[in-house]
Design an enzyme around this catalytic site. Structure first.
Site, PDB file in Angstrom:
ATOM      1  CG  ASP A 408       5.785   4.568   1.368  1.00  9.83           C
ATOM      2  OD1 ASP A 408       5.664   4.844   0.164  1.00  9.83           O
ATOM      3  OD2 ASP A 408       6.879   4.323   1.893  1.00  9.83           O
ATOM      4  CD  GLU A 411       3.590   1.221  -4.996  1.00  6.19           C
ATOM      5  OE1 GLU A 411       3.929   2.405  -4.930  1.00  6.19           O
ATOM      6  OE2 GLU A 411       3.793   0.404  -4.093  1.00  6.19           O
ATOM      7  CG  ASP A 476      11.505   5.111  -3.203  1.00  2.00           C
ATOM      8  OD1 ASP A 476      11.081   6.069  -2.530  1.00  2.00           O
ATOM      9  OD2 ASP A 476      11.232   3.928  -2.939  1.00  2.00           O
TER      10      ASP A 476
END
Length: 799
Positions: A408, A411, A476
């Site tokens: 997670d 990026e 999300d």
């Protein structure tokens, strides 16, 4: 107004500068051709400002790489496979050079210098000024034809046609997005043209891709640094274009079969007792379950202050290893979250700092900064020592019983431009971080668990990350009808760009909007998306076991259907592994109508199903286009519709509209609880008979569901079905095998054919295999002919 004469030179400079900017980067106007030479599959063009190398990557793909004499070209991250033997044609005269394969061709005009690309003599695209190097930006610009539509750019919510947008290339979180998001977790420098070519800029730096926004006829790529290269892939057919593209960038390995089962997840399970309770409740409620996913609390009791520990919080999980073992004994796998951030307060910070594993400042000191979870350092995933250290964390927990991994914030979510990695600054390698992280885990499995298929959930990567088993999700998303609406668009776009496993948090993630109708509709859609995984923030249950009875029953029905369709879904995954075909496909894949390029309300699930999610609260009717070239059956009622038409149909809360193409074979199995119980001993093959379909084929791929590379090592079987119909002879159903041994292969398999829309009460059935007694029955009310036979090679004749 009187202007002093001595100011004219200054004004002239300003005017010329404005003209130059307004016309874009015009370096090509001064680029001079010097000479050319061919070396195998490469054409090397020596120009006044550098060297351009054109490389045939396949018969359908060509790369252009620009090298300035004083600059080292960074390596390619997107290209996976080097070209094999390719038949190259080369010719040169005073004016131009032709360099081509049997498919793709580069035409080089010498003066003024310009490169154009063709596929089988069909014009694709040409450089305008081509490569430019202007101040702090490098890039390329190309000419666009007036009529072409452009897709791609990674994961975004802009509509299917992205032409007219200036797309920022920077992987960034988009919390709570709904019906518009121009920048999201997984951006890619990929353009897919309505003219059936793909243009990929092989550069992972921060930048922009201008798809005719500044100048409607110009496509421009700009980056802060990185590799100065692009490649073009072309074909005559949409599905073959996907195959050609993934031939270059790599194909997704087949995940374990349990990856297609139901996964329970939330932010997050806080204790061992809670995890065990969730698993047991699913089993007691007879809702199939194959995995449970643990968020941040497995390594700390609170959200803040513990990231980077990467080990069990023993206060909350005192017997974690036993919990993992117990889960497995119940057929449930365990997946853990990890992040690349190591807080200065975590167990591992000092070790990471001392070993030089963290990204640094320009002076060599560790780069520390604050973000939501605390003061942190960032693992330099491009550093081989960091890769080894990080993999050893995964290895330790995998040995103890962890079955899959969730990466997670990759990026990375907070990534300063001036942070330094071993291969460049943050802005120059930003979009490559998730790609390299997935590669780290994937190659670790190859080295230490070579027979185990990895499961790697990550929300960010680069072109070609699919070859490292990366399974992305759409981030999300808001828990709302607005959040549900763009999910088909996101998955269709990403599937065409190689990422076939793009999926959404079922039920929605961000917010605590509680709407049983929304939850039901999202889970019904989830049956026909690549990964079935519920997820949500605390405050509202993501799991159906904690909803009211009506909603829970609806969810159970959807999940059970998902499991019944396992043979079909698993075969789609194998097709993706072998050919690079998306699992979710646009309608224009089988109905090449330009009007369908904008269609994002319906999609194909493989080539046999058409799915139309319900995305509006209280919807009573849906308008649905059924592609031409086929008739379509309502999956739930068997009503037959003509293709090439738009229909209106009433909705029901029982299911979303789903159709099956006439002549399709749909393999299914009886309901079961988890993939450990999966068996195709009884394979139920639905055939959708239509007298207008004179012949059709279907296939089922089977292996043990877990051995790595079984599809390469002849540890699988293929069941191939065919239909042939003639009015005077009736219907023939053919059964053929490509048969190999694998663990758990059924010794005997019963094939139960259900022939839909069979028009007559009686049927004479014979088989070329006389060793098996054929059983048959007929449901006159539903027009279903049911035949039971063996899976031996044979032809069933039905008259």
């Amino acid at each position: 107004m009187n202007i002093p004469k001595h100011r004219f030179p200054f004004l002239l400079v300003i005017i010329l500068l404005i003209i130059n900017i307004s016309q874009g980067y015009t370096q090509n106007n001064t680029r001079l051709f010097n000479s050319a030479e061919q070396e195998g599959n490469k054409l090397i063009l020596h120009c006044s400002d550098g060297t351009i190398t054109l490389s045939a990557l396949s018969t359908n793909a060509m790369e252009a790489s620009f090298t300035i004499n004083s600059r080292i070209q960074p390596p390619s991250y997107s290209i996976a496979n080097k070209a094999g033997d390719i038949d190259i044609q080369y010719s040169e005269n005073d004016k131009e050079i032709h360099f081509n394969t049997s498919g793709i061709e580069a035409l080089v005009k010498k003066n003024p210098f310009q490169i154009s690309y063709f596929y089988k003599k069909r014009m694709l695209i040409r450089e305008e000024t081509g490569f430019f190097n202007q101040d702090s930006l490098i890039g390329f610009n190309m000419e666009l034809s007036p009529e072409e539509k452009l897709m791609g750019g990674g994961s975004r919510v802009l509509g299917m046609n992205r032409r007219g947008n200036r797309l920022k290339l920077y992987n960034r979180a988009s919390y709570g997005y709904e019906t518009h998001a121009d920048l999201m977790y997984y951006s890619m420098p990929v353009v897919i043209s309505s003219q059936k070519y793909m243009l990929i800029f092989d550069n992972g730096a921060s930048g922009f891709m201008d798809l005719g926004a500044t100048d409607k006829d110009i496509l421009q790529f700009e980056a802060s640094g990185g590799r100065m290269s692009y490649f073009i892939v072309a074909n005559d057919d949409w599905q073959e274009l996907a195959t050609s593209f993934t031939e270059i960038t790599g194909r997704q390995p087949l995940p374990p079969r349990w990856a297609f089962g139901n996964m329970a997840s939330r932010m997050g399970y806080r204790t061992q007792k809670q995890v065990e309770s969730v698993v047991d409740t699913y089993i007691n409620e007879e809702i199939p379950l194959d995995a449970i996913i643990l968020d941040l609390f497995w390594f700390g009791p609170e959200l803040q202050g513990y990231m980077g520990n990467l080990d069990w919080d023993r206060d909350s999980f005192p017997q974690a290893e036993q919990m993992l073992k117990n889960n497995r004994s119940k057929g449930v796998k365990t997946i853990l979250i990890t992040e690349p951030f190591v807080l200065t307060a975590s167990y591992n910070y000092n070790e990471c700092n001392e070993l030089g594993l963290l990204a640094k400042k320009k002076d060599g000191a560790p780069y520390k900064y604050n973000f939501y979870f605390g003061e942190t350092g960032l693992l330099d995933i491009f550093n081989p020592k960091t890769k080894d250290w990080f993999w050893n964390i995964y290895k330790k927990h995998s040995i103890s019983g962890v079955d899959g991994w969730w990466g997670d914030l990759g990026e990375p979510e907070v990534h300063p431009d001036d942070i330094m990695h071993v291969n460049g600054s943050g802005k120059d390698v930003h979009n490559l971080y998730g790609h390299e992280w997935a590669k780290t885990v994937f190659e670790g499995y190859e080295k230490d668990f070579p027979n185990k298929r990895p499961l790697i959930l990550m929300r960010s990567g680069f072109v070609g990350s699919q070859r490292y088993g990366l399974i992305p999700w759409s981030g999300d998303v808001n828990r709302s009808w607005g959040g549900l609406k763009p999910q088909v668009e996101i998955s269709l776009q990403m599937g065409m760009q190689g990422l076939a496993y793009m999926h959404s948090d079922l039920g929605g993630f961000a917010g605590i909007y509680k709407d049983p109708e929304l939850y039901t509709r999202w889970l019904q859609y989830g049956v026909f998306q690549p990964v079935y995984r519920t997820h949500a923030q605390d405050g509202l249950p993501s799991e159906p076991i904690y909803w009211d009875e009506e909603t829970k029953n609806a969810a159970r029905k959807s999940i059970q259907l998902r499991y019944q369709l396992t043979p079909y879904i698993y075969t789609l995954a194998w097709e993706n592994c072998m050919k690079g075909l998306p699992m979710m496909r646009p309608l224009f894949y089988i109905d090449d109508d330009p009007k369908l390029l904008d269609e994002k309300d319906s999609y194909l699930w493989g080539n046999a199903f058409l799915v139309h999610p319900i995305i509006d609260k209280g919807a009573k009717k849906e308008t649905i286009y059924l592609p031409k070239g086929s008739h379509w059956f309502d999956f739930y009622t068997d009503k037959l519709y003509a293709g090439g038409k738009t229909i209106k149909m009433k909705t029901t809360m029982d299911h979303i509209p789903v159709f099956v193409k006439a002549g399709a074979f749909i393999p299914m199995v009886p309901v079961f609880q988890n993939m450990d119980e999966y068996s195709s001993d009884t394979l139920i093959v639905h055939y959708y008979f239509d007298a207008a379909v004179k012949s059709s084929t279907g296939i089922v791929y089977e292996d043990d569901g877990e051995s790595n590379n079984s599809w390469k090592n002849n540890q699988f079987e293929l069941l191939q079905f065919s239909s042939n119909y003639a009015d005077e002879k009736g219907l023939d159903i053919g059964i053929q095998h490509i048969e190999n041994d694998y663990p758990g292969k059924p010794e005997d398999r019963c094939l139960r054919f259900i022939i839909h829309n069979w028009p007559q009460n009686r049927a004479k059935i014979s088989s070329t295999d006389k060793s098996y007694t054929i059983k048959q029955s007929y449901d006159a009310a539903k027009k279903l002919l049911i035949i039971e036979s063996s899976d031996d090679e044979q032809v069933l004749s039905i008259q």
